[in-house]
Design an enzyme around this catalytic site. Sequence first.
Site, mmCIF file in Angstrom:
data_model
loop_
_atom_site.group_PDB
_atom_site.id
_atom_site.type_symbol
_atom_site.label_atom_id
_atom_site.label_comp_id
_atom_site.label_asym_id
_atom_site.label_seq_id
_atom_site.Cartn_x
_atom_site.Cartn_y
_atom_site.Cartn_z
ATOM 1 N N GLY A 46 8.881 8.018 -13.003
ATOM 2 C CA GLY A 46 8.502 7.637 -12.335
ATOM 3 C C GLY A 46 9.759 6.589 -11.813
ATOM 4 N N GLU A 47 10.555 5.768 -12.458
ATOM 5 C CA GLU A 47 11.540 4.720 -12.252
ATOM 6 C C GLU A 47 12.769 6.067 -11.334
ATOM 7 O OE1 GLU A 47 13.466 2.419 -15.664
ATOM 8 O OE2 GLU A 47 10.933 1.583 -16.089
ATOM 9 N N ARG A 104 4.734 -2.811 11.332
ATOM 10 C CA ARG A 104 3.216 -2.421 11.951
ATOM 11 C C ARG A 104 2.744 -3.464 11.053
ATOM 12 N NH1 ARG A 104 0.475 2.988 11.442
ATOM 13 N NH2 ARG A 104 1.653 3.262 9.329
ATOM 14 N N HIS A 138 9.082 -1.737 15.685
ATOM 15 C CA HIS A 138 7.745 -1.727 16.492
ATOM 16 C C HIS A 138 7.493 -2.802 17.156
ATOM 17 C CE1 HIS A 138 2.493 -0.767 16.341
ATOM 18 N NE2 HIS A 138 2.320 -1.924 16.327
ATOM 19 N N ASP A 178 -1.699 1.386 25.142
ATOM 20 C CA ASP A 178 -1.860 0.182 25.173
ATOM 21 C C ASP A 178 -1.183 -1.034 25.749
ATOM 22 O OD1 ASP A 178 -0.010 -0.685 23.468
ATOM 23 O OD2 ASP A 178 -0.738 0.484 21.995
ATOM 24 N N LYS A 201 -7.225 0.071 25.658
ATOM 25 C CA LYS A 201 -8.198 -0.017 24.350
ATOM 26 C C LYS A 201 -8.484 -0.682 23.603
ATOM 27 C CE LYS A 201 -4.101 0.063 21.322
ATOM 28 N NZ LYS A 201 -3.981 1.698 20.144
ATOM 29 N N ASP A 229 4.880 6.188 23.287
ATOM 30 C CA ASP A 229 4.816 5.168 22.543
ATOM 31 C C ASP A 229 5.865 5.350 21.336
ATOM 32 O OD1 ASP A 229 2.987 3.548 21.218
ATOM 33 O OD2 ASP A 229 1.609 5.130 20.378
ATOM 34 N N THR A 234 -1.365 8.953 12.758
ATOM 35 C CA THR A 234 -2.759 10.379 12.577
ATOM 36 C C THR A 234 -3.176 10.869 13.707
ATOM 37 O OG1 THR A 234 -4.419 7.734 12.943
ATOM 38 C CG2 THR A 234 -3.572 8.683 10.775
ATOM 39 N N GLY A 235 -2.676 10.032 14.961
ATOM 40 C CA GLY A 235 -2.643 11.207 16.366
ATOM 41 C C GLY A 235 -4.256 10.353 17.372
#
Length: 324
Positions: A46-47, A104, A138, A178, A201, A229, A234-235
């Site tokens: 994986g390197e 986030r 964000h 929001d 919300k 937004d 994930t919606g």
Amino acid sequence: MTGIKTTGEKKLMLFSGRAHPELAEEVAHQLGVGLVPTKAFDFANGEIYVRFQESARGADCFLIQSHTAPINKWIMEQLIMLDALKRASARSITVIVPFYGYARQDKKHRGREPISARLVADLMKTAGADRILTVDLHTDQIQGFFDGPVDHLFALPILADYVGAKVDRTKLTIVSPDAGRVRVADRWCDRLDAPLAIVHKRRDKDVANQVTVHEVVGNVKGRVCVLVDDMIDTGGTICAAADALFAHGAEDVIVTATHGVLSGPAADRLKNSKVSEFVFTDTLPTPGELELDKITVLSIAPTIARAVREVFEDGSVTSLFEEQ
């Protein structure tokens, strides 16, 4: 006479990681340059190995990599590429991050939590970045996490002009999903001369992506509502907000977001939603299973390319957005 004088000119070089090559190629096309040939592969464990096929000595280097899934791999690849450029004696290194990973996690909500957005900025600085160029963070305060210039680009003009050309503006209402997005929604209202509404919300702090919509503040009955937004993951949040608008009598709902993260159950939620259209930019690649008629993807490459040119020519990136 002491010293040596040179007559060399500035040189721009554009490098790309493997996360989102289509966007990098479009930015290169807009700039009228070619991407620097790069050898990159993963070892069996994986390197990541990276080597650039051209000299970067004395060049102003721009390295583009969007933090898409698998996000940790592509952040690590970008850090390795930064280190390679630093050790190749680049004159300056600007990191282009269309989607900034871990944005986030920009503050501590509770004790014993990390501020991962700051960690990513620290890693980039340590690896060799002199400047960051990114799109729709964000939260704006993330700019202060990096000890150096940060050029914060906005997708609002692209998204708003697209929506404004499609709908009857006399029936348009801009909706913030929001309280945190009200300022951005307000800029939409100014650009499209439309009223504002807000979906109130409450998020369950113990359950990720779990949102309860309480009420809609503002008149949406019989209106074409545009939910704005910065990202859709994930919606769940945005689809719940759209359902609340329809429950309050909205005629139609259009969703716009700069970053289509679209992970987990997002595909099913978008397909089954009553929203007529989802509009994203291509800061992230759109998953193949989400190539739906109701999904529109707009190119952010012209905006990034213009900003790169301004940085390279010592111009003003701010001037690109002064009309707002």
